[in-house]
Design a protein around this motif. Structure first.
Motif, PDB file in Angstrom:
ATOM      1  N   SER A  71      47.551  42.046  32.400  1.00 55.85           N
ATOM      2  CA  SER A  71      47.964  42.524  31.076  1.00 55.85           C
ATOM      3  C   SER A  71      48.366  41.363  30.184  1.00 55.85           C
ATOM      4  N   ARG A  72      49.079  40.393  30.749  1.00 54.25           N
ATOM      5  CA  ARG A  72      49.459  39.202  29.959  1.00 54.25           C
ATOM      6  C   ARG A  72      48.219  38.413  29.532  1.00 54.25           C
ATOM      7  N   LEU A  73      47.238  38.291  30.433  1.00 49.18           N
ATOM      8  CA  LEU A  73      46.000  37.585  30.082  1.00 49.18           C
ATOM      9  C   LEU A  73      45.249  38.313  28.977  1.00 49.18           C
ATOM     10  N   ILE A  74      45.263  39.640  29.012  1.00 44.48           N
ATOM     11  CA  ILE A  74      44.600  40.432  27.967  1.00 44.48           C
ATOM     12  C   ILE A  74      45.317  40.242  26.637  1.00 44.48           C
ATOM     13  N   THR A  75      46.644  40.350  26.659  1.00 44.84           N
ATOM     14  CA  THR A  75      47.435  40.217  25.435  1.00 44.84           C
ATOM     15  C   THR A  75      47.286  38.831  24.827  1.00 44.84           C
ATOM     16  N   SER A  76      47.226  37.792  25.661  1.00 44.83           N
ATOM     17  CA  SER A  76      47.108  36.421  25.146  1.00 44.83           C
ATOM     18  C   SER A  76      45.683  36.073  24.729  1.00 44.83           C
ATOM     19  N   GLY A  77      44.728  36.956  25.033  1.00 53.61           N
ATOM     20  CA  GLY A  77      43.347  36.695  24.650  1.00 53.61           C
ATOM     21  C   GLY A  77      42.569  35.881  25.660  1.00 53.61           C
ATOM     22  N   GLN A  78      43.183  35.547  26.784  1.00 60.89           N
ATOM     23  CA  GLN A  78      42.470  34.780  27.803  1.00 60.89           C
ATOM     24  C   GLN A  78      41.496  35.635  28.598  1.00 60.89           C
ATOM     25  N   LEU A  79      41.749  36.941  28.637  1.00 60.18           N
ATOM     26  CA  LEU A  79      40.863  37.879  29.331  1.00 60.18           C
ATOM     27  C   LEU A  79      40.296  38.833  28.286  1.00 60.18           C
ATOM     28  N   SER A  80      38.981  38.801  28.118  1.00 59.56           N
ATOM     29  CA  SER A  80      38.310  39.667  27.140  1.00 59.56           C
ATOM     30  C   SER A  80      37.209  40.446  27.841  1.00 59.56           C
ATOM     31  N   LYS A  81      36.515  41.260  27.073  1.00 59.07           N
ATOM     32  CA  LYS A  81      35.443  42.069  27.662  1.00 59.07           C
ATOM     33  C   LYS A  81      34.308  41.202  28.211  1.00 59.07           C
ATOM     34  N   ASP A  82      34.178  39.990  27.701  1.00 58.61           N
ATOM     35  CA  ASP A  82      33.108  39.105  28.150  1.00 58.61           C
ATOM     36  C   ASP A  82      33.521  38.224  29.329  1.00 58.61           C
ATOM     37  N   SER A  83      34.797  38.270  29.721  1.00 63.90           N
ATOM     38  CA  SER A  83      35.267  37.476  30.858  1.00 63.90           C
ATOM     39  C   SER A  83      34.650  37.998  32.143  1.00 63.90           C
ATOM     40  N   HIS A  84      34.429  37.087  33.064  1.00 62.76           N
ATOM     41  CA  HIS A  84      33.912  37.476  34.374  1.00 62.76           C
ATOM     42  C   HIS A  84      35.086  37.682  35.332  1.00 62.76           C
ATOM     43  N   ILE A  85      35.013  38.779  36.093  1.00 59.10           N
ATOM     44  CA  ILE A  85      36.082  39.136  37.020  1.00 59.10           C
ATOM     45  C   ILE A  85      35.474  39.450  38.383  1.00 59.10           C
ATOM     46  N   TRP A  86      36.335  39.369  39.400  1.00 59.14           N
ATOM     47  CA  TRP A  86      35.938  39.766  40.752  1.00 59.14           C
ATOM     48  C   TRP A  86      37.175  40.277  41.470  1.00 59.14           C
ATOM     49  N   ARG A  87      36.988  41.289  42.315  1.00 53.49           N
ATOM     50  CA  ARG A  87      38.048  41.801  43.177  1.00 53.49           C
ATOM     51  C   ARG A  87      37.430  42.113  44.525  1.00 53.49           C
ATOM     52  N   PRO A  88      38.249  42.174  45.566  1.00 53.39           N
ATOM     53  CA  PRO A  88      37.703  42.509  46.884  1.00 53.39           C
ATOM     54  C   PRO A  88      36.951  43.837  46.828  1.00 53.39           C
ATOM     55  N   GLY A  89      35.797  43.847  47.427  1.00 55.82           N
ATOM     56  CA  GLY A  89      34.952  45.029  47.422  1.00 55.82           C
ATOM     57  C   GLY A  89      33.770  44.912  46.472  1.00 55.82           C
ATOM     58  N   MET A  90      33.859  43.976  45.524  1.00 60.82           N
ATOM     59  CA  MET A  90      32.750  43.775  44.588  1.00 60.82           C
ATOM     60  C   MET A  90      31.747  42.821  45.229  1.00 60.82           C
ATOM     61  N   ALA A  91      30.456  43.100  45.058  1.00 62.34           N
ATOM     62  CA  ALA A  91      29.411  42.269  45.645  1.00 62.34           C
ATOM     63  C   ALA A  91      29.284  40.935  44.910  1.00 62.34           C
ATOM     64  N   LYS A  92      29.572  40.942  43.604  1.00 63.23           N
ATOM     65  CA  LYS A  92      29.423  39.711  42.812  1.00 63.23           C
ATOM     66  C   LYS A  92      30.357  39.767  41.612  1.00 63.23           C
ATOM     67  N   TRP A  93      30.482  38.658  40.929  1.00 63.75           N
ATOM     68  CA  TRP A  93      31.283  38.603  39.705  1.00 63.75           C
ATOM     69  C   TRP A  93      30.608  39.479  38.655  1.00 63.75           C
ATOM     70  N   ASP A  94      31.414  40.123  37.830  1.00 62.24           N
ATOM     71  CA  ASP A  94      30.879  41.000  36.792  1.00 62.24           C
ATOM     72  C   ASP A  94      31.739  40.861  35.538  1.00 62.24           C
ATOM     73  N   LYS A  95      31.201  41.305  34.415  1.00 62.57           N
ATOM     74  CA  LYS A  95      31.959  41.253  33.168  1.00 62.57           C
ATOM     75  C   LYS A  95      33.085  42.279  33.204  1.00 62.57           C
TER      76      LYS A  95
END
Length: 117
Positions: A71-95
């Motif tokens: 949430s802090r990354l979103i508010t500060s603008g460091q995390l946007s819809k175009d950022s790539h993210i990954w979490r356990p269970g995901m096969a690859k990085w995704d937007k």
């Protein structure tokens, strides 16, 4: 054989299909009911699912981040819809825009503050 006859092949096939569909519906409903958690003294509380995400920041993987940190990354603008993210269970990085949990955090995060309001 006459098609209007109750014992015609078409009628028997329709009846068999109807029974098969009814059985599938019953099994589906029974599975849903058995998975339903009813709050009460005999039901332990549900364990919240923790989502730990990794985010590409400045082209480098960073994390894992908790919900508050995301949430802090979103508010500060460091995390946007175009950022790539990954979490356990995901096969690859995704937007980030393709992840329902991240979109929920975006909706819950306050908009940037403007003194011109």
């Amino acid at each position: 054989m006459n098609d209007d006859n109750f014992f015609s092949i078409n009628r028997l096939v329709e009846f068999g299909l109807g029974v098969a569909v009814a059985r599938q519906m019953t099994e589906s409903m029974n599975q849903a009911l058995s998975a339903t958690r009813i709050p009460g003294i005999h039901t332990p509380p549900a364990v919240p699912t923790l989502h730990h995400y990794h985010v590409l920041l400045d082209g480098k993987p960073a994390g894992p981040f908790t919900e508050q940190e995301l949430s802090r990354l979103i508010t500060s603008g460091q995390l946007s819809k175009d950022s790539h993210i990954w979490r356990p269970g995901m096969a690859k990085w995704d937007k980030a825009e393709n992840d329902a949990y991240i979109l929920r955090l975006v909706a819950l995060s306050p908009p940037p503050f403007s003194a011109e309001a």
